[in-house]
Scaffold this motif. Structure first.
Motif, PDB file in Angstrom:
ATOM      1  N   UNK A 267       5.728  28.894   9.913  1.00 24.79           N
ATOM      2  CA  UNK A 267       6.542  27.692  10.104  1.00 24.79           C
ATOM      3  C   UNK A 267       5.912  26.523   9.368  1.00 24.79           C
ATOM      4  N   UNK A 268       4.602  26.398   9.427  1.00 29.89           N
ATOM      5  CA  UNK A 268       3.910  25.336   8.701  1.00 29.89           C
ATOM      6  C   UNK A 268       4.209  25.440   7.210  1.00 29.89           C
ATOM      7  N   UNK A 269       4.167  26.629   6.676  1.00 26.98           N
ATOM      8  CA  UNK A 269       4.456  26.826   5.254  1.00 26.98           C
ATOM      9  C   UNK A 269       5.832  26.271   4.900  1.00 26.98           C
ATOM     10  N   UNK A 270       6.812  26.533   5.756  1.00 31.56           N
ATOM     11  CA  UNK A 270       8.152  26.015   5.477  1.00 31.56           C
ATOM     12  C   UNK A 270       8.210  24.496   5.642  1.00 31.56           C
ATOM     13  N   UNK A 271       7.757  24.004   6.770  1.00 26.94           N
ATOM     14  CA  UNK A 271       7.879  22.574   7.077  1.00 26.94           C
ATOM     15  C   UNK A 271       7.087  21.720   6.083  1.00 26.94           C
ATOM     16  N   UNK A 272       5.929  22.190   5.678  1.00 26.05           N
ATOM     17  CA  UNK A 272       5.063  21.398   4.813  1.00 26.05           C
ATOM     18  C   UNK A 272       5.358  21.626   3.325  1.00 26.05           C
TER      19      UNK A 272
END
Length: 181
Positions: free
Chosen positions: A47-52
């Motif tokens: 999720x971090x990869x997507x959001x960031x």
């Protein structure tokens, strides 16, 4: 009895998430604290990869959303880190500072994003007029990414505030040297 959750050192780092220490998670105290729950940190990474990195918003739009979220949460860790990141993506201090104030003191584009953040945090939804304006400004995928970003950084805000996560030394030093004007 109170339990402390200090950022884990490299020597304390759980083997099950060793690869994350060499990437994003080893660079920030919030993730070094989250490493007390290795399964959560492992689940967090995609999720971090997507959001960031993979979001539909620009870098500056994302920073507007994150800064307004950090402001609404009264989370000094998130605010400090994202003042630094906002500067790194070319945002001026006056623009950054305006994000901690009333909507009417912001540029039109920032106001649209900040209003959406405010509604999500106070109403737990986007009101129809805001939703329509937001979609015109950043598209439907951008709207979804904005909501995901507010949720993502709200969880981080809960962690840093509940567990007194210290601001990382490099960010603290930057802000001591160059306070937000």
């Amino acid at each position: 009895m109170s339990t402390e959750f200090k950022p884990l050192s490299d020597g304390e780092w759980p083997e099950s998430v060793a690869t994350l220490r060499k990437g994003f998670a080893g660079r920030l105290n919030v993730y070094r604290v989250m490493a007390h729950h290795p399964d959560l940190l492992a689940a967090w990474a995609p999720l971090r990869e997507h959001v960031v990195r993979q979001r539909a918003m620009t870098d500056q739009q994302s920073e507007v959303v994150i800064l307004r979220t950090g402001h609404n949460l009264r989370a000094p860790y998130e605010w400090a880190h994202h003042v630094s990141r906002a500067r790194a993506v070319g945002m001026e201090d006056a623009r950054i500072a305006a994000l901690a104030g009333p909507l009417e003191n912001m540029a039109d584009d920032d106001r649209v994003l900040a209003r959406a953040v405010d509604e999500l945090m106070t109403e737990a939804r986007l009101l129809p007029g805001t939703r329509d304006t937001l979609i015109k400004a950043i598209g439907a995928e951008g709207m979804f990414d904005l909501m995901a970003t507010v949720g993502f950084y709200s969880v981080l805000g809960f962690i840093v505030k509940s567990l007194d996560v210290p601001i990382d030394q490099d960010v603290a030093a930057e802000l001591a040297e160059r306070p937000l004007s």
